[in-house]
Design an enzyme around this catalytic site. Sequence first.
Site, PDB file in Angstrom:
ATOM      1  N   GLY A  31      -5.432  -4.266  -8.959  1.00 41.75           N
ATOM      2  CA  GLY A  31      -5.825  -3.948 -10.332  1.00 41.75           C
ATOM      3  C   GLY A  31      -5.894  -5.147 -11.260  1.00 41.75           C
ATOM      4  O   GLY A  31      -5.962  -5.001 -12.473  1.00 41.75           O
ATOM      5  N   GLU A  71      -1.889  -4.972   1.011  1.00 46.17           N
ATOM      6  CA  GLU A  71      -2.278  -5.013  -0.396  1.00 46.17           C
ATOM      7  C   GLU A  71      -1.330  -5.914  -1.174  1.00 46.17           C
ATOM      8  O   GLU A  71      -0.250  -5.462  -1.624  1.00 46.17           O
ATOM      9  CB  GLU A  71      -2.208  -3.608  -1.009  1.00 46.17           C
ATOM     10  CG  GLU A  71      -3.116  -2.600  -0.361  1.00 46.17           C
ATOM     11  CD  GLU A  71      -3.468  -1.496  -1.350  1.00 46.17           C
ATOM     12  OE1 GLU A  71      -4.654  -1.330  -1.623  1.00 46.17           O
ATOM     13  OE2 GLU A  71      -2.562  -0.832  -1.866  1.00 46.17           O
ATOM     14  N   ASN A 123      -8.570   5.054  -3.432  1.00 45.77           N
ATOM     15  CA  ASN A 123      -7.326   5.542  -4.016  1.00 45.77           C
ATOM     16  C   ASN A 123      -7.549   5.796  -5.507  1.00 45.77           C
ATOM     17  O   ASN A 123      -7.656   4.860  -6.287  1.00 45.77           O
ATOM     18  CB  ASN A 123      -6.218   4.486  -3.804  1.00 45.77           C
ATOM     19  CG  ASN A 123      -4.910   4.895  -4.442  1.00 45.77           C
ATOM     20  OD1 ASN A 123      -4.728   6.049  -4.836  1.00 45.77           O
ATOM     21  ND2 ASN A 123      -3.988   3.950  -4.553  1.00 45.77           N
ATOM     22  N   GLU A 182       2.839   0.845  -5.855  1.00 45.89           N
ATOM     23  CA  GLU A 182       3.184   1.573  -7.089  1.00 45.89           C
ATOM     24  C   GLU A 182       4.284   2.602  -6.826  1.00 45.89           C
ATOM     25  O   GLU A 182       5.114   2.874  -7.685  1.00 45.89           O
ATOM     26  CB  GLU A 182       1.921   2.210  -7.695  1.00 45.89           C
ATOM     27  CG  GLU A 182       1.045   1.130  -8.331  1.00 45.89           C
ATOM     28  CD  GLU A 182      -0.429   1.462  -8.406  1.00 45.89           C
ATOM     29  OE1 GLU A 182      -0.799   2.629  -8.246  1.00 45.89           O
ATOM     30  OE2 GLU A 182      -1.211   0.517  -8.616  1.00 45.89           O
ATOM     31  N   HIS A 211       2.606   2.759  -0.851  1.00 49.27           N
ATOM     32  CA  HIS A 211       1.837   2.007  -1.859  1.00 49.27           C
ATOM     33  C   HIS A 211       2.819   1.299  -2.793  1.00 49.27           C
ATOM     34  O   HIS A 211       3.872   1.845  -3.137  1.00 49.27           O
ATOM     35  CB  HIS A 211       0.925   2.957  -2.640  1.00 49.27           C
ATOM     36  CG  HIS A 211      -0.074   2.216  -3.475  1.00 49.27           C
ATOM     37  ND1 HIS A 211       0.247   1.639  -4.687  1.00 49.27           N
ATOM     38  CD2 HIS A 211      -1.387   1.926  -3.259  1.00 49.27           C
ATOM     39  CE1 HIS A 211      -0.823   1.036  -5.177  1.00 49.27           C
ATOM     40  NE2 HIS A 211      -1.837   1.200  -4.328  1.00 49.27           N
ATOM     41  N   LYS A 251      -5.484   7.115  -7.576  1.00 44.76           N
ATOM     42  CA  LYS A 251      -4.242   7.046  -8.363  1.00 44.76           C
ATOM     43  C   LYS A 251      -4.204   8.228  -9.334  1.00 44.76           C
ATOM     44  O   LYS A 251      -4.522   9.338  -8.946  1.00 44.76           O
ATOM     45  CB  LYS A 251      -4.133   5.705  -9.093  1.00 44.76           C
ATOM     46  CG  LYS A 251      -4.399   4.520  -8.171  1.00 44.76           C
ATOM     47  CD  LYS A 251      -4.077   3.226  -8.799  1.00 44.76           C
ATOM     48  CE  LYS A 251      -4.516   2.105  -7.865  1.00 44.76           C
ATOM     49  NZ  LYS A 251      -4.002   0.822  -8.248  1.00 44.76           N
ATOM     50  N   SER A 281      -8.249  -5.530  -5.664  1.00 47.03           N
ATOM     51  CA  SER A 281      -9.427  -6.019  -6.394  1.00 47.03           C
ATOM     52  C   SER A 281     -10.666  -6.195  -5.516  1.00 47.03           C
ATOM     53  O   SER A 281     -11.431  -7.155  -5.700  1.00 47.03           O
ATOM     54  CB  SER A 281      -9.089  -7.310  -7.146  1.00 47.03           C
ATOM     55  OG  SER A 281      -8.114  -7.043  -8.137  1.00 47.03           O
TER      56      SER A 281
END
Length: 235
Positions: free
Chosen positions: A163, A157, A6, A90, A88, A8, A193
């Site tokens: 991250g 996730e 990904n 985010e 996701h 991003k 991670s």
Amino acid sequence: MIFAANFKMHHTRASTTEYLDQLDKLLAEAEYPFKTIVFPPATALQPSREWITVGAQNAYPEERGAFTGEIGLDQLKEFGLDTVLIGHSERRNILGEEQEFLAKKFAFYAGHGFQIVYCVGEPLEVREAGDEAVAEYLWEQFDGIDLDYERLVVAYEPIWAIGTGRAAKVEEIAATHAELRRRIARPILYGGSVKPTNIKEIASVKDVDGVLVGGASLEVESFFSLMVAIAPPQV
Ligand code: PEP
């Protein structure tokens, strides 16, 4: 084993093309049995390669229309793409996408036969409340989602692991994937991670069918080294 990258909001069209060229060559030489998916930003979408499926990080649940800033089915079809990432954290938390909207996206792209990598994950306070709280939280993120959809890939996730450099512990991954496996027969990826130093132990966890990787996927060498860590290419 599925390896999904990904990007991003990283990489340009030019650097994505270079990345895909390099990775495709490495994969062709290694002849891995792995499935590889790369999600570049929308401006860098392009056809899939021989060894790499290219997917969209996001798409609106319509073919076309008055949805400023979005891309839809027509734009994906132009590149022959049929893989999309939905849910996701985010997009849930920064872009404010709610479950009902995610379910609508899912139904739309499933209706068009897409492979859907569907993400779920809990915040730290839920993880700290224990396995039962995590399970309850995650199952709510499947509201309106067809768990039997044949082209579904789930990505677990934990938000606190994305991250941060702090991956979930193998026991946490094992317990959560086992919980998801109770009702999901499709592949379940772990994300958060993942790096060259922990891929081996994460990949060895039961019910981990692959990984969704952010930071460690941005350089070809780093992403490919995750695969090498599991199966060194035959020379
Ligand atoms: C992600 O955003 O999907 C992700 C897993 O990121 P990272 O690998 O950087 O934690």
